[in-house]
Write a protein that holds these residues in place. Sequence first.
Motif, PDB file in Angstrom:
ATOM      1  N   SER A  80      -6.802  -1.495  15.220  1.00 30.75           N
ATOM      2  CA  SER A  80      -6.385  -0.090  15.187  1.00 30.75           C
ATOM      3  C   SER A  80      -6.980   0.690  16.352  1.00 30.75           C
ATOM      4  N   ASP A  92      -0.649   4.285   6.401  1.00 26.88           N
ATOM      5  CA  ASP A  92      -0.904   3.088   5.608  1.00 26.88           C
ATOM      6  C   ASP A  92       0.129   3.075   4.489  1.00 26.88           C
ATOM      7  N   CYS A  95      -0.872   1.903   0.355  1.00 27.43           N
ATOM      8  CA  CYS A  95      -2.309   1.956   0.668  1.00 27.43           C
ATOM      9  C   CYS A  95      -3.221   1.568  -0.484  1.00 27.43           C
ATOM     10  N   TYR A 100      -8.859   0.064   2.782  1.00 29.90           N
ATOM     11  CA  TYR A 100      -8.499  -0.200   4.176  1.00 29.90           C
ATOM     12  C   TYR A 100      -8.181   1.103   4.906  1.00 29.90           C
ATOM     13  N   THR A 101      -7.508   2.023   4.239  1.00 26.43           N
ATOM     14  CA  THR A 101      -7.139   3.303   4.836  1.00 26.43           C
ATOM     15  C   THR A 101      -8.375   4.038   5.337  1.00 26.43           C
ATOM     16  N   GLY A 119      -1.632   8.088   3.786  1.00 22.45           N
ATOM     17  CA  GLY A 119      -1.428   6.886   2.987  1.00 22.45           C
ATOM     18  C   GLY A 119      -0.467   7.183   1.865  1.00 22.45           C
ATOM     19  N   LEU A 158       0.278   0.480   9.086  1.00 21.43           N
ATOM     20  CA  LEU A 158      -0.376  -0.634   8.407  1.00 21.43           C
ATOM     21  C   LEU A 158       0.387  -0.984   7.142  1.00 21.43           C
ATOM     22  N   ASP A 159       0.512  -2.262   6.879  1.00 17.65           N
ATOM     23  CA  ASP A 159       1.096  -2.756   5.631  1.00 17.65           C
ATOM     24  C   ASP A 159       0.274  -3.967   5.195  1.00 17.65           C
ATOM     25  N   CYS A 160      -0.591  -3.754   4.209  1.00 18.85           N
ATOM     26  CA  CYS A 160      -1.455  -4.825   3.704  1.00 18.85           C
ATOM     27  C   CYS A 160      -0.934  -5.287   2.352  1.00 18.85           C
TER      28      CYS A 160
END
Length: 275
Positions: A80, A92, A95, A100-101, A119, A158-160
Amino acid sequence: MNSLFCCPLCGAALTREEHAYRCPSGHSYDIAKEGHTYLLPVNKKHSLAPGDDQGMARARWDFLSKGYYAPLLNTLCHLSVSHTGPAPSVLDAGCGEGWYTAGVYRALLDAGKSPRMAGIDISKFILRSAAKREKRVEFAVASSYRLPLADGSIDLLLDCFSPLALEEFRRVLRPGGTFLYVVPAADHLWELKQVLYDRPYPNEEKETPYEGFAYESILPVEDTIALACREDIQNLFQMTPYYWKTPRSGAERLASLDTLTTRIAFRVHVFRREG
């Protein structure tokens, strides 16, 4: 203050006030005491309480707060920082409880940047936790398939482990922006799966090109974690999809364990938005 979010009804920019978000058309969205808002239109809900329930939200908070997945967070923070300019807009998507956010947001601040970050998650229960974790990030109950953000407004997405809403991701990510997509590797939680199933199988790994995105790299993140108590083992179990599809015998075997050592293995797919 101006918000990264826009009105889910008319698409106009939202302004965040002390107790509500408002748009020029007069639509208003209350801010909960925890700090998040609700931007999921009622006609887009598929159940009364979509997403993770209170028990799953608590399990995620307790497990992730102990740092078991720190190697993944550290990788996301590094990416990032290295893939953004001095004042990035960050989303995010999915999220969860915001571990993580918050980590990425603080890493950007520590690098001397001035991020604006949001998020979203479909679970109101889990958003309560996320909003408590980091007050400087905007959080909203919303769907990845109907993101309440303007076209081309995001520099880093972001995509977790969340749904891959490619059409919406392409829409909100600016050309040249970065998309970080985290998925489990083949042997992620292998020893946990050996307890749960008589014949566990590895996760599928593949490199899939997506229209509008150019592959930059796939980064492996691997480690071994030692869970020292039953509570941590059960919290991890409750975070996974195995919680819903494990035979009773496997769940009982896991419940009898006081400790568990297992591999963790992730792949971070790094994309650049074309155009």
